[in-house]
Enzyme design. Sequence first.
Site, PDB file in Angstrom:
ATOM      1  N   LYS A  51      44.685  44.890  33.163  1.00 20.90           N
ATOM      2  CA  LYS A  51      43.114  45.307  33.158  1.00 20.90           C
ATOM      3  C   LYS A  51      42.859  46.716  33.785  1.00 20.90           C
ATOM      4  O   LYS A  51      41.888  47.549  33.380  1.00 20.90           O
ATOM      5  CB  LYS A  51      42.301  44.209  34.065  1.00 20.90           C
ATOM      6  CG  LYS A  51      42.516  42.982  33.519  1.00 20.90           C
ATOM      7  CD  LYS A  51      41.412  41.980  34.175  1.00 20.90           C
ATOM      8  CE  LYS A  51      41.914  41.819  35.644  1.00 20.90           C
ATOM      9  NZ  LYS A  51      43.335  41.184  36.187  1.00 20.90           N
ATOM     10  N   ARG A  76      35.007  36.253  38.091  1.00 20.29           N
ATOM     11  CA  ARG A  76      36.352  35.412  38.388  1.00 20.29           C
ATOM     12  C   ARG A  76      35.901  33.893  38.405  1.00 20.29           C
ATOM     13  O   ARG A  76      36.887  33.206  38.542  1.00 20.29           O
ATOM     14  CB  ARG A  76      36.978  36.149  39.579  1.00 20.29           C
ATOM     15  CG  ARG A  76      38.385  36.713  39.264  1.00 20.29           C
ATOM     16  CD  ARG A  76      38.868  37.263  40.447  1.00 20.29           C
ATOM     17  NE  ARG A  76      40.201  37.533  40.435  1.00 20.29           N
ATOM     18  CZ  ARG A  76      40.709  38.850  40.433  1.00 20.29           C
ATOM     19  NH1 ARG A  76      39.795  39.979  40.189  1.00 20.29           N
ATOM     20  NH2 ARG A  76      41.998  39.168  40.246  1.00 20.29           N
ATOM     21  N   ARG A 117      55.018  46.299  39.675  1.00 26.27           N
ATOM     22  CA  ARG A 117      53.769  47.116  40.090  1.00 26.27           C
ATOM     23  C   ARG A 117      54.168  47.185  41.704  1.00 26.27           C
ATOM     24  O   ARG A 117      53.478  48.311  42.309  1.00 26.27           O
ATOM     25  CB  ARG A 117      52.677  46.496  39.688  1.00 26.27           C
ATOM     26  CG  ARG A 117      51.688  47.432  40.088  1.00 26.27           C
ATOM     27  CD  ARG A 117      50.177  46.914  39.559  1.00 26.27           C
ATOM     28  NE  ARG A 117      49.920  45.611  40.179  1.00 26.27           N
ATOM     29  CZ  ARG A 117      48.708  45.079  39.811  1.00 26.27           C
ATOM     30  NH1 ARG A 117      48.144  45.271  38.500  1.00 26.27           N
ATOM     31  NH2 ARG A 117      48.136  44.000  40.597  1.00 26.27           N
ATOM     32  N   ARG A 157      50.932  47.002  47.258  1.00 28.58           N
ATOM     33  CA  ARG A 157      50.166  46.293  47.328  1.00 28.58           C
ATOM     34  C   ARG A 157      50.856  45.003  48.052  1.00 28.58           C
ATOM     35  O   ARG A 157      51.857  44.613  47.207  1.00 28.58           O
ATOM     36  CB  ARG A 157      49.487  45.520  46.152  1.00 28.58           C
ATOM     37  CG  ARG A 157      48.135  46.544  45.939  1.00 28.58           C
ATOM     38  CD  ARG A 157      47.574  46.169  44.668  1.00 28.58           C
ATOM     39  NE  ARG A 157      47.077  44.724  44.504  1.00 28.58           N
ATOM     40  CZ  ARG A 157      46.279  44.234  43.496  1.00 28.58           C
ATOM     41  NH1 ARG A 157      45.978  45.246  42.511  1.00 28.58           N
ATOM     42  NH2 ARG A 157      45.847  43.200  43.560  1.00 28.58           N
ATOM     43  N   ARG A 170      48.219  33.486  42.966  1.00 28.10           N
ATOM     44  CA  ARG A 170      47.209  34.346  42.426  1.00 28.10           C
ATOM     45  C   ARG A 170      46.987  33.674  40.839  1.00 28.10           C
ATOM     46  O   ARG A 170      45.871  33.483  40.234  1.00 28.10           O
ATOM     47  CB  ARG A 170      47.388  35.710  42.493  1.00 28.10           C
ATOM     48  CG  ARG A 170      47.085  36.324  43.651  1.00 28.10           C
ATOM     49  CD  ARG A 170      47.744  37.804  44.026  1.00 28.10           C
ATOM     50  NE  ARG A 170      47.183  38.731  43.090  1.00 28.10           N
ATOM     51  CZ  ARG A 170      47.654  39.894  42.635  1.00 28.10           C
ATOM     52  NH1 ARG A 170      49.162  40.286  43.164  1.00 28.10           N
ATOM     53  NH2 ARG A 170      47.256  40.777  41.946  1.00 28.10           N
TER      54      ARG A 170
HETATM   55  P1  AMP Z   1      42.530  42.622  41.418  1.00 26.97           P
HETATM   56  O1  AMP Z   1      42.699  43.809  42.092  1.00 26.97           O
HETATM   57  O2  AMP Z   1      41.577  42.291  40.546  1.00 26.97           O
HETATM   58  O3  AMP Z   1      43.833  41.953  41.209  1.00 26.97           O
HETATM   59  O4  AMP Z   1      42.170  41.581  42.791  1.00 26.97           O
HETATM   60  C1  AMP Z   1      42.794  41.667  43.881  1.00 26.97           C
HETATM   61  C2  AMP Z   1      42.259  40.514  44.820  1.00 26.97           C
HETATM   62  O5  AMP Z   1      40.963  40.876  45.382  1.00 26.97           O
HETATM   63  C3  AMP Z   1      42.346  38.998  44.393  1.00 26.97           C
HETATM   64  O6  AMP Z   1      43.394  38.493  44.420  1.00 26.97           O
HETATM   65  C4  AMP Z   1      41.116  38.431  45.197  1.00 26.97           C
HETATM   66  O7  AMP Z   1      41.708  37.891  46.441  1.00 26.97           O
HETATM   67  C5  AMP Z   1      40.114  39.926  45.338  1.00 26.97           C
HETATM   68  N1  AMP Z   1      39.292  39.726  44.258  1.00 26.97           N
HETATM   69  C6  AMP Z   1      39.018  40.806  43.470  1.00 26.97           C
HETATM   70  N2  AMP Z   1      38.103  40.605  42.373  1.00 26.97           N
HETATM   71  C7  AMP Z   1      37.560  39.304  42.908  1.00 26.97           C
HETATM   72  C8  AMP Z   1      36.391  38.447  42.349  1.00 26.97           C
HETATM   73  N3  AMP Z   1      35.636  38.901  41.306  1.00 26.97           N
HETATM   74  N4  AMP Z   1      35.999  37.311  43.104  1.00 26.97           N
HETATM   75  C9  AMP Z   1      36.680  36.931  44.308  1.00 26.97           C
HETATM   76  N5  AMP Z   1      37.882  37.757  44.673  1.00 26.97           N
HETATM   77  C10 AMP Z   1      38.319  38.919  44.070  1.00 26.97           C
END
Ligand code: AMP
Length: 190
Positions: A14, A89, A128, A134, A146
């Site tokens: 994404k 989400r 990654r 991360r 996740r």
């Molecule tokens: P990402 O960078 O999109 O993979 O997000 C990393 C982490 O941030 C996720 O595993 C969640 O813990 C948190 N996170 C990101 N976006 C959301 C969302 N829309 N709702 C809840 N948690 C989020």
Amino acid sequence: MLNIVLFGPPGAGKGTQSERLINKYGLVHLSTGDIFRSNIKGQTDLGNLAKSYMDQGKLVPDSVTIDLLRAEVLKHDSAKGFIFDGFPRTNAQAKALDVFLKSMGASITVMLSLDVEDEELKKRLLKRAEVSGRADDADPKIIDNRIAVYHKETAPVKSFYDLQDKLISIKGMGSVNEITERLFVSIDAL
Ligand code: AMP
């Protein structure tokens, strides 16, 4: 406005694809994950709270995430449109986004959902981790969590947009360029 939800499991691409779409279509990229990570870096209260969930591969609570997203959208009042990356989400987030956009006289144009097999996601996330630094990418247990959270809480959001005839599924396997091309074709046909 062109408002795109770029959807998919962790590791679907994404973030990478969003960068390409914003350049071509002149959209603002809003990634809730990136915003949480910059708050963690800045050691804000929001960052400390988000970290306690992110470190376990859990979702940050809806109330916090929805408020944050609203504030970010409002910062860009002259935007031609947005790419929402990693948001919504949950169904509650999707509903809140609809209500909020409606109050601005706007709506989601389309959800582009990247489909990638779980085994491929695990490989991509571990790879990654070598460059992202991360913690949630580096630990196979957190990755599994996740992906499980994605299937249980996030994948149902597809039905929310499908019911509005706004869901387009895109094959997320193959090279980055091939996937970008598929996204361009879908957007150009809107
Ligand atoms: P990402 O960078 O999109 O993979 O997000 C990393 C982490 O941030 C996720 O595993 C969640 O813990 C948190 N996170 C990101 N976006 C959301 C969302 N829309 N709702 C809840 N948690 C989020």
